[in-house]
Design an enzyme around this catalytic site. Structure first.
Site: not given
Ligand code: 13P
Length: 255
Positions: A9, A11, A94, A96, A164, A170, A210, A232
């Site tokens: 992802n 983002k 998600h 976010e 998640e 993150g 993460s 990330g």
């Molecule tokens: P990270 O791997 O950056 O923690 O993000 C996880 C995520 O939200 C994937 O959708």
């Protein structure tokens, strides 16, 4: 047998030029890895370009969000109809989207229905906030997200769930493999009550938060965990290829 799956992802990262470069950097190696479904989820504006680059490869494409209506006066939104010719998967719910953009379980449920009826495969995200985790409310929160997000929806083998925990996204503070597996096992019991045990056993459930090339084996060595939704670390070609190849190696071993 559930086929392992690793999805990246991206983002709100990468310009079209950067997305192109990232795909160039990983395509050849990623394409060769067998036994794991690999999905890239770039921003909307790069879907067409990345889709062209992936043509003829075994790597699949996903989008990160969509509206539930097919068309209409929804400035700035993207509909399922616009996505079906571009990609196969769609990340929905998600955290976010839920917490920064106010998406409720009801909205998420409409999106899951719209995705399935348009032929898109949803990756439905669930997960608890830090304070909910500390208060021991993880199961309560994820069961509500699963039950509401999938309410009124007939079972479908194309649905993927991603667990998640928000405190792990993150932050560099990933869940433990055992902790993630326990919640994923619980999610499977929710799916079994919603539909039935066989269907629940057949659906893929991923961990996200993460994930890196240094900790992926901790997750995918758990039989309950079918792969990862990577943020990330999916923006670095070598890192993402390593995550996928380690997953392939672990899941290939007989349990
Ligand atoms: P990270 O791997 O950056 O923690 O993000 C996880 C995520 O939200 C994937 O959708």
């Amino acid at each position: 047998m559930r086929i392992p799956l690793i999805a990246g992802n991206w983002k709100m990262n990468t310009t079209v030029a950067e997305a192109t470069e990232l795909v160039h950097d990983m395509l050849e190696k990623l394409d060769k890895i067998e036994g794991v479904d690999r999905i890239l989820c770039p921003p909307f504006i790069s879907l067409a370009v990345v889709g062209e680059l992936l043509k003829g490869s075994s790597i699949k494409l996903g989008a990160q969000n969509m509206h539930f209506e097919a068309k209409g006066a929804y400035t700035g939104e993207i509909s399922p109809l616009m996505l079906t010719s571009l990609c196969e998967f769609i990340i929905l719910g998600h955290s976010e989207r839920r917490w920064y953009f106010g998406e409720t379980d009801e909205i998420v449920s409409k999106k899951v229905k719209a995705a399935l009826s348009s032929g898109l495969k949803p990756i439905l995200c669930v997960g608890e906030r830090p304070e909910e985790n500390e208060a021991g409310r993880t199961e309560e929160v994820v069961s509500k997200q699963i039950n509401c997000g999938l309410s009124g929806i007939a079972s479908c083998p194309d649905i993927v769930i991603a667990y998640e925990p928000i405190w792990a996204i993150g932050t560099g503070r990933a869940a433990s493999g055992e902790g993630a597996a326990a919640t994923i096992k619980f999610i499977r019991t929710c799916l079994a009550s919603l539909w039935n045990k066989d269907i629940a056993q057949g659906l893929r459930i991923l961990y996200g938060g993460s994930v890196t090339s240094n900790n992926i084996t901790e997750f995918v060595s758990q039989p309950e965990i079918d792969g990862a939704l990577v943020g990330g670390a999916s923006l670095k070609a070598e890192e993402f290829v390593s995550i996928v190849s380690q997953t392939a190696a672990i899941k290939r071993q007989p349990v």
